[in-house]
Design a protein around this motif. Structure first.
Motif, PDB file in Angstrom:
ATOM      1  N   VAL A 195       1.900   2.625 -22.587  1.00  0.00           N
ATOM      2  CA  VAL A 195       1.295   1.582 -21.758  1.00  0.00           C
ATOM      3  C   VAL A 195       1.454   1.921 -20.275  1.00  0.00           C
ATOM      4  CG1 VAL A 195       1.669  -0.203 -23.487  1.00  0.00           C
ATOM      5  CG2 VAL A 195       3.408   0.186 -21.735  1.00  0.00           C
ATOM      6  N   ALA A 196       0.654   1.260 -19.458  1.00  0.00           N
ATOM      7  CA  ALA A 196       0.726   1.459 -18.007  1.00  0.00           C
ATOM      8  C   ALA A 196       0.167   0.228 -17.322  1.00  0.00           C
ATOM      9  CB  ALA A 196      -0.066   2.697 -17.594  1.00  0.00           C
ATOM     10  N   THR A 197       0.528   0.040 -16.081  1.00  0.00           N
ATOM     11  CA  THR A 197      -0.011  -1.056 -15.287  1.00  0.00           C
ATOM     12  C   THR A 197      -1.327  -0.616 -14.635  1.00  0.00           C
ATOM     13  OG1 THR A 197       1.138  -0.345 -13.272  1.00  0.00           O
ATOM     14  CG2 THR A 197       2.321  -1.880 -14.751  1.00  0.00           C
ATOM     15  N   PRO A 198      -2.158  -1.563 -14.192  1.00  0.00           N
ATOM     16  CA  PRO A 198      -3.369  -1.184 -13.458  1.00  0.00           C
ATOM     17  C   PRO A 198      -3.054  -0.338 -12.223  1.00  0.00           C
ATOM     18  CG  PRO A 198      -3.486  -3.482 -14.117  1.00  0.00           C
ATOM     19  CD  PRO A 198      -2.093  -3.023 -14.429  1.00  0.00           C
ATOM     20  N   LYS A 199      -1.987  -0.684 -11.541  1.00  0.00           N
ATOM     21  CA  LYS A 199      -1.599   0.065 -10.340  1.00  0.00           C
ATOM     22  C   LYS A 199      -1.281   1.516 -10.683  1.00  0.00           C
ATOM     23  CE  LYS A 199       1.845   0.136  -6.613  1.00  0.00           C
ATOM     24  NZ  LYS A 199       3.037  -0.542  -6.040  1.00  0.00           N
ATOM     25  N   PHE A 200      -0.538   1.725 -11.782  1.00  0.00           N
ATOM     26  CA  PHE A 200      -0.188   3.083 -12.193  1.00  0.00           C
ATOM     27  C   PHE A 200      -1.448   3.864 -12.570  1.00  0.00           C
ATOM     28  CE2 PHE A 200       0.883   6.298 -15.329  1.00  0.00           C
ATOM     29  CZ  PHE A 200       1.970   6.945 -14.744  1.00  0.00           C
ATOM     30  N   ALA A 201      -2.344   3.231 -13.333  1.00  0.00           N
ATOM     31  CA  ALA A 201      -3.586   3.900 -13.737  1.00  0.00           C
ATOM     32  C   ALA A 201      -4.403   4.319 -12.522  1.00  0.00           C
ATOM     33  CB  ALA A 201      -4.401   2.973 -14.638  1.00  0.00           C
ATOM     34  N   ARG A 202      -4.471   3.459 -11.527  1.00  0.00           N
ATOM     35  CA  ARG A 202      -5.199   3.793 -10.296  1.00  0.00           C
ATOM     36  C   ARG A 202      -4.547   4.978  -9.592  1.00  0.00           C
ATOM     37  NH1 ARG A 202      -4.124   1.982  -5.232  1.00  0.00           N
ATOM     38  NH2 ARG A 202      -2.797   0.319  -6.053  1.00  0.00           N
ATOM     39  N   ALA A 203      -3.222   4.961  -9.500  1.00  0.00           N
ATOM     40  CA  ALA A 203      -2.507   6.046  -8.832  1.00  0.00           C
ATOM     41  C   ALA A 203      -2.691   7.378  -9.553  1.00  0.00           C
ATOM     42  CB  ALA A 203      -1.023   5.706  -8.736  1.00  0.00           C
ATOM     43  N   GLU A 204      -2.870   7.325 -10.878  1.00  0.00           N
ATOM     44  CA  GLU A 204      -3.046   8.550 -11.666  1.00  0.00           C
ATOM     45  C   GLU A 204      -4.500   9.003 -11.729  1.00  0.00           C
ATOM     46  OE1 GLU A 204      -0.421  10.485 -13.115  1.00  0.00           O
ATOM     47  OE2 GLU A 204       0.462   9.216 -11.534  1.00  0.00           O
ATOM     48  N   GLY A 205      -5.397   8.263 -11.074  1.00  0.00           N
ATOM     49  CA  GLY A 205      -6.786   8.680 -10.985  1.00  0.00           C
ATOM     50  C   GLY A 205      -7.648   8.372 -12.186  1.00  0.00           C
ATOM     51  N   ALA A 206      -7.251   7.395 -12.996  1.00  0.00           N
ATOM     52  CA  ALA A 206      -8.065   7.017 -14.159  1.00  0.00           C
ATOM     53  C   ALA A 206      -9.456   6.574 -13.713  1.00  0.00           C
ATOM     54  CB  ALA A 206      -7.382   5.901 -14.936  1.00  0.00           C
ATOM     55  N   SER A 207     -10.454   6.853 -14.540  1.00  0.00           N
ATOM     56  CA  SER A 207     -11.832   6.476 -14.219  1.00  0.00           C
ATOM     57  C   SER A 207     -12.114   5.015 -14.535  1.00  0.00           C
ATOM     58  CB  SER A 207     -12.817   7.334 -15.016  1.00  0.00           C
ATOM     59  OG  SER A 207     -12.591   8.701 -14.808  1.00  0.00           O
ATOM     60  N   ALA A 208     -11.436   4.489 -15.549  1.00  0.00           N
ATOM     61  CA  ALA A 208     -11.628   3.104 -15.979  1.00  0.00           C
ATOM     62  C   ALA A 208     -10.394   2.651 -16.732  1.00  0.00           C
ATOM     63  CB  ALA A 208     -12.859   2.981 -16.873  1.00  0.00           C
ATOM     64  N   ILE A 209     -10.143   1.356 -16.720  1.00  0.00           N
ATOM     65  CA  ILE A 209      -9.058   0.807 -17.526  1.00  0.00           C
ATOM     66  C   ILE A 209      -9.636  -0.190 -18.526  1.00  0.00           C
ATOM     67  CG2 ILE A 209      -7.235   1.167 -15.829  1.00  0.00           C
ATOM     68  CD1 ILE A 209      -7.473  -1.814 -15.074  1.00  0.00           C
ATOM     69  N   VAL A 210      -8.992  -0.270 -19.681  1.00  0.00           N
ATOM     70  CA  VAL A 210      -9.382  -1.229 -20.713  1.00  0.00           C
ATOM     71  C   VAL A 210      -8.232  -2.206 -20.889  1.00  0.00           C
ATOM     72  CG1 VAL A 210     -10.108  -1.571 -23.096  1.00  0.00           C
ATOM     73  CG2 VAL A 210     -10.773   0.525 -21.873  1.00  0.00           C
ATOM     74  N   VAL A 211      -8.503  -3.474 -20.662  1.00  0.00           N
ATOM     75  CA  VAL A 211      -7.485  -4.512 -20.752  1.00  0.00           C
ATOM     76  C   VAL A 211      -7.902  -5.502 -21.833  1.00  0.00           C
ATOM     77  CG1 VAL A 211      -6.101  -6.201 -19.496  1.00  0.00           C
ATOM     78  CG2 VAL A 211      -7.116  -4.262 -18.263  1.00  0.00           C
ATOM     79  N   GLY A 212      -7.023  -5.730 -22.789  1.00  0.00           N
ATOM     80  CA  GLY A 212      -7.332  -6.647 -23.871  1.00  0.00           C
ATOM     81  C   GLY A 212      -6.506  -7.908 -23.817  1.00  0.00           C
ATOM     82  N   ARG A 213      -5.434  -7.930 -24.613  1.00  0.00           N
ATOM     83  CA  ARG A 213      -4.666  -9.156 -24.812  1.00  0.00           C
ATOM     84  C   ARG A 213      -4.060  -9.736 -23.534  1.00  0.00           C
ATOM     85  NH1 ARG A 213      -1.813  -6.516 -29.999  1.00  0.00           N
ATOM     86  NH2 ARG A 213      -2.557  -4.686 -28.857  1.00  0.00           N
ATOM     87  N   SER A 214      -3.781  -8.890 -22.554  1.00  0.00           N
ATOM     88  CA  SER A 214      -3.243  -9.421 -21.293  1.00  0.00           C
ATOM     89  C   SER A 214      -4.192 -10.446 -20.683  1.00  0.00           C
ATOM     90  CB  SER A 214      -3.004  -8.284 -20.292  1.00  0.00           C
ATOM     91  OG  SER A 214      -1.941  -7.458 -20.731  1.00  0.00           O
ATOM     92  N   ILE A 215      -5.481 -10.256 -20.913  1.00  0.00           N
ATOM     93  CA  ILE A 215      -6.494 -11.197 -20.418  1.00  0.00           C
ATOM     94  C   ILE A 215      -6.921 -12.176 -21.508  1.00  0.00           C
ATOM     95  CG2 ILE A 215      -8.858 -11.418 -19.544  1.00  0.00           C
ATOM     96  CD1 ILE A 215      -8.448  -8.735 -18.099  1.00  0.00           C
ATOM     97  N   THR A 216      -7.257 -11.656 -22.687  1.00  0.00           N
ATOM     98  CA  THR A 216      -7.851 -12.505 -23.724  1.00  0.00           C
ATOM     99  C   THR A 216      -6.875 -13.525 -24.298  1.00  0.00           C
ATOM    100  OG1 THR A 216      -7.385 -10.839 -25.437  1.00  0.00           O
ATOM    101  CG2 THR A 216      -9.547 -10.757 -24.357  1.00  0.00           C
ATOM    102  N   LYS A 217      -5.576 -13.224 -24.254  1.00  0.00           N
ATOM    103  CA  LYS A 217      -4.580 -14.154 -24.781  1.00  0.00           C
ATOM    104  C   LYS A 217      -3.930 -15.001 -23.686  1.00  0.00           C
ATOM    105  CE  LYS A 217      -5.098 -12.607 -28.971  1.00  0.00           C
ATOM    106  NZ  LYS A 217      -5.848 -13.414 -29.969  1.00  0.00           N
ATOM    107  N   SER A 218      -4.396 -14.846 -22.472  1.00  0.00           N
ATOM    108  CA  SER A 218      -3.821 -15.601 -21.353  1.00  0.00           C
ATOM    109  C   SER A 218      -4.288 -17.053 -21.384  1.00  0.00           C
ATOM    110  CB  SER A 218      -4.250 -14.948 -20.032  1.00  0.00           C
ATOM    111  OG  SER A 218      -3.870 -15.736 -18.933  1.00  0.00           O
ATOM    112  N   GLU A 219      -3.450 -17.947 -20.894  1.00  0.00           N
ATOM    113  CA  GLU A 219      -3.834 -19.352 -20.781  1.00  0.00           C
ATOM    114  C   GLU A 219      -4.942 -19.534 -19.753  1.00  0.00           C
ATOM    115  OE1 GLU A 219      -0.499 -21.842 -20.050  1.00  0.00           O
ATOM    116  OE2 GLU A 219       0.530 -21.300 -21.923  1.00  0.00           O
ATOM    117  N   ASN A 220      -4.998 -18.635 -18.786  1.00  0.00           N
ATOM    118  CA  ASN A 220      -6.047 -18.667 -17.772  1.00  0.00           C
ATOM    119  C   ASN A 220      -6.655 -17.269 -17.662  1.00  0.00           C
ATOM    120  OD1 ASN A 220      -7.659 -18.778 -15.432  1.00  0.00           O
ATOM    121  ND2 ASN A 220      -6.373 -20.371 -14.527  1.00  0.00           N
ATOM    122  N   PRO A 221      -7.603 -16.937 -18.561  1.00  0.00           N
ATOM    123  CA  PRO A 221      -8.152 -15.583 -18.601  1.00  0.00           C
ATOM    124  C   PRO A 221      -8.779 -15.121 -17.284  1.00  0.00           C
ATOM    125  CG  PRO A 221      -8.754 -16.783 -20.574  1.00  0.00           C
ATOM    126  CD  PRO A 221      -8.155 -17.780 -19.633  1.00  0.00           C
TER     127      PRO A 221
END
Length: 239
Positions: A195-221
């Motif tokens: 796993v990684a945080t969005p900040k880490f993915a950005r620092a590593e030069g990822a082209s895109a991030i895929v976020v699932g349960r962190s958003i979909t299972k949130s009380e305030n998506p």
């Protein structure tokens, strides 16, 4: 491709999807439709989401003989998806056949990006060694699959953020690195291993991030989506 945040719609049906999307009003999103949702709803879910103005990553991880994958991609090409994928373990000939199918089926439309899964972010090195009998490091396996995908003409790979930097260094920054397993520090890792945080993915030069349960299972998506998006874009200085 701009650096999107892709939301994984890990829902059992379109009723759940529609309830989830009410949190986003007129926001145009990049959404991932995986096997769970697609196998329940079929192509209609893609059509409906596209009609609402969303971009779609159809995540079916096709892995079969080249002719079967070619025929399947020829059919999927007409759905209007923005990105599709195969599994790199299917081999170079299969990946080349996937592209042939997409080209044959796209008609006058734009060919969707085609990327290859390397190693799932739920897979550990120990699992890969003992269950897949691949006697190298996980990083070496991912890089090998990425190189094979590049040779086959694909647009990029699905990998963890941990491998994104080296893949870009070896295969070029235009070769896409789409990275799932994204969590905020306060989120549970669930069944993900790398796993990684969005900040880490950005620092590593990822082209895109895929976020699932962190958003979909949130009380305030929507609030969590904005938090992840700002961190990914470097607007919010958060780990």
């Amino acid at each position: 491709m701009k650096k999107p945040l892709i939301i994984a719609l890990d829902f059992a049906g379109k009723d759940e999807v529609n309830r989830f999307l009410t949190h986003f009003e007129n926001e145009k999103l990049f959404l991932k439709v995986g096997m769970e949702l697609f196998f329940q709803e079929g192509p209609s879910i893609v059509y409906e989401l596209k009609e609402k103005g969303h971009e779609i990553f159809l995540d079916l991880k096709l892995h079969d003989i080249p002719n079967t994958v070619k025929s399947a991609m020829k059919g999927l090409a007409g759905l209007g998806c923005d990105m599709v994928n195969v599994h790199a373990a299917g081999g170079k000939a299969m990946m080349e056949a996937a592209l042939e199918g997409l080209e044959a089926g796209r008609g006058s439309g734009k060919r969707p990006f085609c990327i290859a899964v390397t190693q799932l972010t739920s897979t550990s090195e120990q699992q890969m060694n003992s269950e897949q009998l691949i006697p190298v490091t996980l990083n070496e396996s991912v890089l090998h699959y990425a190189s094979l995908a590049k040779e086959a003409g694909l647009d990029g790979v699905v990998c963890s953020s941990l491998e994104a930097r080296e893949i870009s260094a070896r295969l070029g920054e235009s070769f896409l690195t789409v990275t799932p397993g994204i969590r905020l520090l306060t989120d549970d890792a669930g069944d993900q291993k790398r796993v990684a945080t969005p900040k880490f993915a950005r620092a590593e030069g990822a082209s895109a991030i895929v976020v699932g349960r962190s958003i979909t299972k949130s009380e305030n998506p929507f609030e969590k989506y904005i938090q992840c998006k700002q961190s990914w874009e470097g607007v919010l200085n958060e780990a």
